[in-house]
Motif scaffolding. Sequence first.
Motif, PDB file in Angstrom:
ATOM      1  N   ASP A 260       0.826  -1.206   0.000  1.00  0.00           N
ATOM      2  CA  ASP A 260       0.000   0.000   0.000  1.00  0.00           C
ATOM      3  C   ASP A 260       0.867   1.265   0.000  1.00  0.00           C
ATOM      4  OD1 ASP A 260      -2.591  -0.987  -0.178  1.00  0.00           O
ATOM      5  OD2 ASP A 260      -2.838  -1.190   1.985  1.00  0.00           O
ATOM      6  N   LEU A 261       1.946   1.266   0.792  1.00  0.00           N
ATOM      7  CA  LEU A 261       2.829   2.428   0.830  1.00  0.00           C
ATOM      8  C   LEU A 261       3.486   2.670  -0.525  1.00  0.00           C
ATOM      9  CD1 LEU A 261       4.717   2.146   4.266  1.00  0.00           C
ATOM     10  CD2 LEU A 261       2.757   3.589   3.691  1.00  0.00           C
ATOM     11  N   VAL A 262       3.986   1.599  -1.133  1.00  0.00           N
ATOM     12  CA  VAL A 262       4.614   1.727  -2.455  1.00  0.00           C
ATOM     13  C   VAL A 262       3.580   2.179  -3.483  1.00  0.00           C
ATOM     14  CG1 VAL A 262       5.833   0.499  -4.305  1.00  0.00           C
ATOM     15  CG2 VAL A 262       6.424   0.049  -1.913  1.00  0.00           C
TER      16      VAL A 262
ATOM     17  N   VAL B  51       4.206   5.331  -5.867  1.00  0.00           N
ATOM     18  CA  VAL B  51       4.272   5.235  -7.328  1.00  0.00           C
ATOM     19  C   VAL B  51       3.262   6.179  -7.971  1.00  0.00           C
ATOM     20  CG1 VAL B  51       3.851   3.726  -9.310  1.00  0.00           C
ATOM     21  CG2 VAL B  51       5.219   2.903  -7.395  1.00  0.00           C
ATOM     22  N   CYS B  52       2.057   6.208  -7.441  1.00  0.00           N
ATOM     23  CA  CYS B  52       1.033   7.093  -8.017  1.00  0.00           C
ATOM     24  C   CYS B  52       1.437   8.558  -7.873  1.00  0.00           C
ATOM     25  CB  CYS B  52      -0.313   6.837  -7.351  1.00  0.00           C
ATOM     26  SG  CYS B  52      -1.025   5.214  -7.778  1.00  0.00           S
ATOM     27  N   ARG B  53       2.011   8.909  -6.734  1.00  0.00           N
ATOM     28  CA  ARG B  53       2.462  10.292  -6.531  1.00  0.00           C
ATOM     29  C   ARG B  53       3.610  10.627  -7.482  1.00  0.00           C
ATOM     30  NH1 ARG B  53       5.435  13.345  -2.423  1.00  0.00           N
ATOM     31  NH2 ARG B  53       6.104  11.439  -1.352  1.00  0.00           N
ATOM     32  N   LEU B  54       4.523   9.660  -7.686  1.00  0.00           N
ATOM     33  CA  LEU B  54       5.653   9.861  -8.595  1.00  0.00           C
ATOM     34  C   LEU B  54       5.183  10.038 -10.035  1.00  0.00           C
ATOM     35  CD1 LEU B  54       8.741   9.889  -9.077  1.00  0.00           C
ATOM     36  CD2 LEU B  54       8.619   7.390  -9.292  1.00  0.00           C
ATOM     37  N   LEU B  55       4.237   9.210 -10.470  1.00  0.00           N
ATOM     38  CA  LEU B  55       3.725   9.311 -11.843  1.00  0.00           C
ATOM     39  C   LEU B  55       3.071  10.671 -12.080  1.00  0.00           C
ATOM     40  CD1 LEU B  55       2.191   5.738 -12.285  1.00  0.00           C
ATOM     41  CD2 LEU B  55       4.304   6.602 -13.318  1.00  0.00           C
TER      42      LEU B  55
ATOM     43  N   TRP C 209       6.271   1.377  11.080  1.00  0.00           N
ATOM     44  CA  TRP C 209       5.793   2.449  11.943  1.00  0.00           C
ATOM     45  C   TRP C 209       6.440   3.786  11.574  1.00  0.00           C
ATOM     46  CZ3 TRP C 209       1.491   1.939  14.415  1.00  0.00           C
ATOM     47  CH2 TRP C 209       1.109   2.854  15.403  1.00  0.00           C
ATOM     48  N   SER C 210       7.709   3.761  11.163  1.00  0.00           N
ATOM     49  CA  SER C 210       8.360   5.002  10.723  1.00  0.00           C
ATOM     50  C   SER C 210       8.139   5.243   9.230  1.00  0.00           C
ATOM     51  CB  SER C 210       9.857   4.972  11.037  1.00  0.00           C
ATOM     52  OG  SER C 210      10.498   3.945  10.306  1.00  0.00           O
TER      53      SER C 210
ATOM     54  N   PHE D  35       7.393   7.760   3.997  1.00  0.00           N
ATOM     55  CA  PHE D  35       7.025   7.648   2.587  1.00  0.00           C
ATOM     56  C   PHE D  35       6.180   8.847   2.156  1.00  0.00           C
ATOM     57  CE2 PHE D  35       7.649   3.349   0.510  1.00  0.00           C
ATOM     58  CZ  PHE D  35       8.764   3.044   1.274  1.00  0.00           C
ATOM     59  N   ALA D  36       5.247   9.232   2.975  1.00  0.00           N
ATOM     60  CA  ALA D  36       4.380  10.365   2.639  1.00  0.00           C
ATOM     61  C   ALA D  36       5.168  11.668   2.554  1.00  0.00           C
ATOM     62  CB  ALA D  36       3.263  10.485   3.668  1.00  0.00           C
ATOM     63  N   ALA D  37       6.310  11.723   3.249  1.00  0.00           N
ATOM     64  CA  ALA D  37       7.107  12.953   3.295  1.00  0.00           C
ATOM     65  C   ALA D  37       8.244  12.965   2.274  1.00  0.00           C
ATOM     66  CB  ALA D  37       7.680  13.139   4.706  1.00  0.00           C
ATOM     67  N   ILE D  38       8.363  11.934   1.424  1.00  0.00           N
ATOM     68  CA  ILE D  38       9.446  11.898   0.438  1.00  0.00           C
ATOM     69  C   ILE D  38       9.360  13.121  -0.474  1.00  0.00           C
ATOM     70  CG2 ILE D  38      10.308  10.691  -1.612  1.00  0.00           C
ATOM     71  CD1 ILE D  38       9.542   8.053  -0.243  1.00  0.00           C
ATOM     72  N   ASP D  39      10.459  13.827  -0.586  1.00  0.00           N
ATOM     73  CA  ASP D  39      10.543  14.993  -1.469  1.00  0.00           C
ATOM     74  C   ASP D  39      10.920  14.502  -2.863  1.00  0.00           C
ATOM     75  OD1 ASP D  39      10.998  17.333  -2.807  1.00  0.00           O
ATOM     76  OD2 ASP D  39      12.659  18.013  -1.533  1.00  0.00           O
ATOM     77  N   LEU D  40       9.974  14.546  -3.787  1.00  0.00           N
ATOM     78  CA  LEU D  40      10.208  14.031  -5.131  1.00  0.00           C
ATOM     79  C   LEU D  40      11.132  14.925  -5.945  1.00  0.00           C
ATOM     80  CD1 LEU D  40       6.643  12.682  -5.994  1.00  0.00           C
ATOM     81  CD2 LEU D  40       8.657  11.387  -5.276  1.00  0.00           C
ATOM     82  N   ASP D  41      11.475  16.095  -5.426  1.00  0.00           N
ATOM     83  CA  ASP D  41      12.454  16.956  -6.088  1.00  0.00           C
ATOM     84  C   ASP D  41      13.812  16.897  -5.393  1.00  0.00           C
ATOM     85  OD1 ASP D  41      10.965  18.034  -8.273  1.00  0.00           O
ATOM     86  OD2 ASP D  41       9.835  19.241  -6.835  1.00  0.00           O
TER      87      ASP D  41
END
Length: 500
Positions: A410-412, A416-420, A481-482, A487-493
């Motif tokens: 689910d996290l991945v 992936v959807c956010r990256l696309l 847990w972390s 994952f939600a905070a990954i900076d795609l830039d």
Amino acid sequence: MSEAATLERPSSQPAEHVDVLIVGAGISGVGGAYHLKTQCPGTSFTVLETEETYGGTWWTHKYPGIRSDSDLHTFGYRFKPWTGTPIATAEEIRKYMGDVIEENGLDRHIRYNHRIHSAHWSSADNLWTIEATRRDTGETVTITAGFLWMCQGYYRHGQGYMPDWAGKERFRGQLVHSESWPEGLDYAGKRVLVIGSGASAATIVPAMAGKAAHVTMLQRSPTYFRTGRNAIELAEELRKLQVDETWIHEIVRRKILLEQTVFTERCFNEPDAVKAEMLANLRSILGPDYDIGTHFTPSYRPWRQRIAFVPDADLFQAVARGEASVVTDEIEHFDETGIQLKSGQHLEADIIVAATGFDLNVLGDIAFEIDGKPLAFHETVTYRGMMFTGIPNMAWVFGYFRASWTLRADLVGDFVCRLLKHMEAKGARRVEVALRPEDKDMPILPWIDPENFNPGYLMRGMHLLPKRGDKPEWQHTQDYWSEKDAFAAIDLDDAAFVYR
């Protein structure tokens, strides 16, 4: 809902194109398809599955009693409540997955009986070209895709790990492996010997006990197990209060995840206390005279290898009733009637079951090429266990060792959807991860520290897996847990992502 393949295109036609190709229709692939459809509407995608239907492990495994070894409140998807018992049968899990497929119209995207044999990336075209063979017709199928989502699992379903035991060809009974269970195997009234002590053995032994004349579990060394009722008291109480199942699912998931995190931390911080508690539980079932020291006291600390949950203690109840027994010893050799042990004891058997694990299958045994050069997957460095240096436009689902696989799927899926969508917004057709200037002196290490987790299948296949760094972003931390926040905070830039 139809489970039949939907591709009926003559092989002479030009290659079909999709935005995203998902490899595998198991728990990860079905989840990935759901996330694409709901989070990236308008994105074209296809799921290619080798088998004749969906399910992955829950379809290919046919051994008696096949069930989950972790709870379905966390093994189930985040988006669909699980309403059954926490430890579920393969049939129940496939029914749940089938409902997800049908309720969301995913069946028209899935093509069964398609075995992928090669995947080629072209930087000139910014495309993957995937070649597969239809198992039902022999037709060669070619599909191009902008992005490849690897959801194929991590081991060979049709071939388990079989040690090269001396004299095994002499055995006159049946020798079978849990990964390739023969249809219609008759074990009623027969002496069964199960080699192994992991989750498969702990499932097979109680399932065969009572029907077989006797079942013996032969292990080289003991394994840790947890037991308990196959029920979640909180879920039962909330249902009595007529709380909506969606709320129950979320509340119970959070409770279980917190408890798992606390338990894992205790295994590292106070392993002796955890070990004593687990053994005391088994002693209460097996009685004070049972030799727990020999048969159920591992030499390693808890959670250095996976701990299977045994619902209602059925394995230990079978031992307590005398329908099953445990022998801890090493195999000297097979002979015509059974197995000779190094201690001098001989075990007679009509059927021997090798529940001895599996072999890693990285990237689905697919021949990968990047711009005409074969991919050396083991030389790449992983970005959070899902992307890899030098491999453009690809993500891989690899779940958790100490928590349910689907949590990470689910996290991945979200990532992936956010990256696309981020690539679309930037007008980028290509993305890959690369070490940043600040990473140039970072130690490059094996996929996981053996002191952290060291089951046999992982140690046998470590040389096939990518490398990791010593920073959280360059490793699979195994910590849901972390990661649920990270994952939600990954900076795609971030400089780790290179777009073209």
